[in-house]
Design a protein around this motif. Structure first.
Motif, PDB file in Angstrom:
ATOM      1  N   GLY A 278      -8.428 -77.483 -31.740  1.00 22.37           N
ATOM      2  CA  GLY A 278      -7.823 -77.620 -33.216  1.00 22.37           C
ATOM      3  C   GLY A 278      -9.065 -77.992 -34.088  1.00 22.37           C
ATOM      4  O   GLY A 278     -10.141 -77.454 -33.947  1.00 22.37           O
ATOM      5  N   ALA A 279      -8.694 -78.746 -35.303  1.00 19.37           N
ATOM      6  CA  ALA A 279      -9.368 -79.109 -36.221  1.00 19.37           C
ATOM      7  C   ALA A 279     -10.409 -79.771 -35.527  1.00 19.37           C
ATOM      8  O   ALA A 279     -10.197 -80.908 -34.778  1.00 19.37           O
ATOM      9  CB  ALA A 279      -8.566 -79.578 -37.531  1.00 19.37           C
ATOM     10  N   LEU A 280     -11.667 -79.847 -36.477  1.00 19.41           N
ATOM     11  CA  LEU A 280     -12.949 -80.799 -35.822  1.00 19.41           C
ATOM     12  C   LEU A 280     -13.468 -81.445 -37.167  1.00 19.41           C
ATOM     13  O   LEU A 280     -13.748 -80.808 -37.825  1.00 19.41           O
ATOM     14  CB  LEU A 280     -13.967 -79.844 -35.023  1.00 19.41           C
ATOM     15  N   ARG A 281     -13.860 -82.629 -36.587  1.00 16.92           N
ATOM     16  CA  ARG A 281     -14.983 -83.197 -37.601  1.00 16.92           C
ATOM     17  C   ARG A 281     -15.941 -83.903 -37.003  1.00 16.92           C
ATOM     18  O   ARG A 281     -16.001 -84.036 -35.770  1.00 16.92           O
ATOM     19  CB  ARG A 281     -14.070 -84.352 -38.257  1.00 16.92           C
ATOM     20  N   PHE A 282     -17.302 -83.987 -37.537  1.00 20.11           N
ATOM     21  CA  PHE A 282     -18.582 -84.455 -36.783  1.00 20.11           C
ATOM     22  C   PHE A 282     -18.932 -85.723 -37.439  1.00 20.11           C
ATOM     23  O   PHE A 282     -19.213 -85.472 -38.652  1.00 20.11           O
ATOM     24  CB  PHE A 282     -19.383 -82.991 -36.781  1.00 20.11           C
ATOM     25  N   HIS A 283     -19.176 -86.426 -36.528  1.00 19.15           N
ATOM     26  CA  HIS A 283     -19.628 -87.827 -37.309  1.00 19.15           C
ATOM     27  C   HIS A 283     -20.908 -88.161 -36.645  1.00 19.15           C
ATOM     28  O   HIS A 283     -21.380 -88.136 -35.564  1.00 19.15           O
ATOM     29  CB  HIS A 283     -18.741 -88.878 -37.150  1.00 19.15           C
ATOM     30  N   ARG A 284     -21.944 -88.625 -37.607  1.00 19.99           N
ATOM     31  CA  ARG A 284     -23.309 -89.049 -37.190  1.00 19.99           C
ATOM     32  C   ARG A 284     -23.320 -90.501 -37.046  1.00 19.99           C
ATOM     33  O   ARG A 284     -22.995 -90.948 -37.824  1.00 19.99           O
ATOM     34  CB  ARG A 284     -24.506 -88.499 -37.959  1.00 19.99           C
ATOM     35  N   ASN A 285     -23.920 -90.695 -35.768  1.00 18.41           N
ATOM     36  CA  ASN A 285     -24.260 -92.164 -35.768  1.00 18.41           C
ATOM     37  C   ASN A 285     -25.457 -92.749 -36.454  1.00 18.41           C
ATOM     38  O   ASN A 285     -26.534 -92.012 -36.313  1.00 18.41           O
ATOM     39  CB  ASN A 285     -24.541 -92.431 -34.141  1.00 18.41           C
ATOM     40  N   PRO A 286     -25.506 -93.556 -37.596  1.00 15.13           N
ATOM     41  CA  PRO A 286     -26.399 -93.424 -38.427  1.00 15.13           C
ATOM     42  C   PRO A 286     -27.890 -94.043 -37.798  1.00 15.13           C
ATOM     43  O   PRO A 286     -28.812 -93.938 -38.145  1.00 15.13           O
ATOM     44  CB  PRO A 286     -26.096 -94.676 -39.484  1.00 15.13           C
ATOM     45  N   GLY A 287     -27.741 -95.033 -36.730  1.00 16.96           N
ATOM     46  CA  GLY A 287     -28.799 -95.275 -36.062  1.00 16.96           C
ATOM     47  C   GLY A 287     -29.700 -96.421 -36.995  1.00 16.96           C
ATOM     48  O   GLY A 287     -29.301 -96.995 -37.962  1.00 16.96           O
ATOM     49  N   ALA A 288     -30.943 -96.667 -36.302  1.00 11.57           N
ATOM     50  CA  ALA A 288     -31.744 -97.402 -37.076  1.00 11.57           C
ATOM     51  C   ALA A 288     -32.409 -96.752 -38.606  1.00 11.57           C
ATOM     52  O   ALA A 288     -32.400 -95.678 -38.529  1.00 11.57           O
ATOM     53  CB  ALA A 288     -32.963 -97.968 -36.257  1.00 11.57           C
ATOM     54  N   GLY A 289     -32.669 -97.523 -39.258  1.00 11.25           N
ATOM     55  CA  GLY A 289     -33.195 -97.115 -40.552  1.00 11.25           C
ATOM     56  C   GLY A 289     -34.502 -96.507 -40.300  1.00 11.25           C
ATOM     57  O   GLY A 289     -35.275 -97.014 -39.388  1.00 11.25           O
ATOM     58  N   GLY A 290     -35.097 -95.595 -41.129  1.00 17.05           N
ATOM     59  CA  GLY A 290     -36.302 -95.398 -41.133  1.00 17.05           C
ATOM     60  C   GLY A 290     -37.650 -96.287 -41.707  1.00 17.05           C
ATOM     61  O   GLY A 290     -37.345 -97.211 -42.231  1.00 17.05           O
ATOM     62  N   ALA A 291     -38.743 -95.728 -42.066  1.00 15.44           N
ATOM     63  CA  ALA A 291     -40.007 -96.339 -42.271  1.00 15.44           C
ATOM     64  C   ALA A 291     -40.671 -95.829 -43.623  1.00 15.44           C
ATOM     65  O   ALA A 291     -41.441 -96.328 -44.255  1.00 15.44           O
ATOM     66  CB  ALA A 291     -40.983 -96.246 -41.450  1.00 15.44           C
ATOM     67  N   LEU A 292     -39.997 -94.516 -44.096  1.00 15.14           N
ATOM     68  CA  LEU A 292     -40.702 -93.864 -45.245  1.00 15.14           C
ATOM     69  C   LEU A 292     -40.585 -94.599 -46.469  1.00 15.14           C
ATOM     70  O   LEU A 292     -41.488 -94.513 -47.358  1.00 15.14           O
ATOM     71  CB  LEU A 292     -39.813 -92.573 -45.603  1.00 15.14           C
ATOM     72  N   ARG A 293     -39.373 -95.119 -46.983  1.00 12.94           N
ATOM     73  CA  ARG A 293     -39.317 -95.838 -48.235  1.00 12.94           C
ATOM     74  C   ARG A 293     -39.812 -96.969 -48.319  1.00 12.94           C
ATOM     75  O   ARG A 293     -40.562 -97.333 -49.174  1.00 12.94           O
ATOM     76  CB  ARG A 293     -37.670 -96.158 -48.408  1.00 12.94           C
ATOM     77  N   SER A 294     -40.036 -97.812 -46.991  1.00 14.99           N
ATOM     78  CA  SER A 294     -40.667 -99.012 -47.070  1.00 14.99           C
ATOM     79  C   SER A 294     -41.855 -98.632 -47.135  1.00 14.99           C
ATOM     80  O   SER A 294     -42.957 -99.683 -47.680  1.00 14.99           O
ATOM     81  CB  SER A 294     -40.490 -99.821 -45.781  1.00 14.99           C
ATOM     82  N   LEU A 295     -42.482 -97.557 -46.445  1.00 18.72           N
ATOM     83  CA  LEU A 295     -44.031 -97.399 -46.493  1.00 18.72           C
ATOM     84  C   LEU A 295     -44.500 -96.710 -47.965  1.00 18.72           C
ATOM     85  O   LEU A 295     -45.611 -97.369 -48.525  1.00 18.72           O
ATOM     86  CB  LEU A 295     -44.420 -96.286 -45.669  1.00 18.72           C
TER      87      LEU A 295
END
Length: 352
Positions: A278-295
């Motif tokens: 049937g109809a499907l939706r796909f969800h991503r587990n956000p997980g830990a944040g990255g380092a790009l913005r902080s860097l």
């Protein structure tokens, strides 16, 4: 098709999973003819075709009507000719009769639709599609080929966050390699560009982009960082496929698809995931944040005190970061021997 990764029944875990996925994307997510319907079906079929999937004809049944009417669809929607061509070509590679794609290529060529493209990337994609039925020049020929190679060979471009340039880089490699079917013969600097883009994606924990980089490196006959490919496989396994709901809304379908695609290109087994009916939706587990913005914020705050020498800056930067960002940055540093030279461009140190 010398570099196609074949999907074997043992890898698929469920012989009907592809059929359920194709049926959902073709009939349950978007209205037929909507540009996002074209986009999602083109992406799904392109991934399956590049992996050399062997499908039962019944699995393609939801798209038989589209294939049969493709020439009329192209007449009515010439602005979407690349999607229409891509779907028809891949359907025929996956098992439908070769009755439409050659006619479509001739129709596109007669109408001069490629001449309506302003973007070199779109011209390259169109060339790649037409060449699958022997129409027109190769992607790498002439002035267009020279411009594409000049763009991907300017490595400094890809040491700075720029998602548009990053995706253009990966897709140029896809088109030059015909999605792994031929050696793209890239300049050495283009491999550096891919390495820098992969580092940015890993720092940002952008698994969609990182998967595309890993696939492009494989198509370029290079081996991506094992840390990157492991992260991509983990991200795919963390995506949830949900039955029912309003599947027409935006979800994480593309990330689920591209991370699974790159994982199979790497020769890794896909994590166990059941594809519901049937109809499907796909969800991503956000997980830990990255380092790009902080860097980036750390470097901005340092102003003129910053240095392009990672060996000097490392001790200054790491204490600035939180635990998650610290771990991501340390892993990024381990993932590539080019991290130091990448940082030289990323630091944006102005010569006084």
């Amino acid at each position: 098709m010398t570099n196609v990764v074949r999907l074997r029944p043992a890898d698929e875990r469920d012989d009907s999973s592809h059929a359920r996925l194709i049926e959902a994307v073709a009939t349950r997510r978007r209205p037929l003819g909507d540009v996002f319907w074209l986009k999602e079906n083109a992406e799904l079929l392109g991934a399956l075709a590049s992996l050399g999937a062997e499908l039962d004809t019944a699995a393609l049944a939801p798209l038989v009507g589209f294939h049969a009417d493709a020439c009329a669809t192209l007449r009515d929607y010439p602005q979407y000719y690349r999607f229409i061509l891509s779907i028809a070509l891949d359907l025929e590679d996956l098992g439908l009769p070769q009755t439409q794609a050659a006619k479509l290529c001739a129709q596109v060529d007669r109408a001069g639709l490629l001449q309506a493209e302003l973007s070199d990337l779109q011209r390259a994609e169109a060339r790649r599609l037409l060449r699958r039925r022997g129409v027109g020049p190769r992607v790498d020929q002439g002035a267009l080929g020279m411009r594409l190679r000049r763009f991907i060979g300017r490595s400094g471009t890809f040491a700075l966050p720029n998602r548009k340039a990053a995706y253009e880089l990966t897709h140029i490699v896809y088109y030059l390699s015909d999605y792994g079917r031929q050696a793209p013969d890239l300049p050495a600097a283009a491999l550096v560009s891919l390495e820098y883009t992969g580092l940015l994606a890993f720092l940002d924990q952008d698994m969609d982009l990182l998967a595309e980089v890993c696939a492009a490196l494989r198509f370029a006959k290079a081996t991506p960082s094992p840390l990157w490919e492991a992260a991509v496989a983990k991200a795919h396994g963390a995506c949830l496929i949900e039955a029912g709901g309003d599947a027409s809304q935006d979800d994480d379908f593309h990330e689920w698809l591209v991370t699974g695609w790159a994982t199979r290109i790497a020769g890794r087994a896909l994590p166990q995931q059941r594809v519901p009916t049937g109809a499907l939706r796909f969800h991503r587990n956000p997980g830990a944040g990255g380092a790009l913005r902080s860097l980036a914020v750390c470097l901005r705050d340092m102003g003129n005190a910053r240095s392009a020498d990672w060996g000097r800056m490392r001790a200054e930067v790491l204490p600035y970061l939180g635990a998650d960002s610290h771990a991501v940055l340390a892993a990024a540093e381990r993932s590539s021997p080019r991290f130091g030279e990448f940082f030289e461009g990323f630091a944006r140190v102005t010569v006084q």
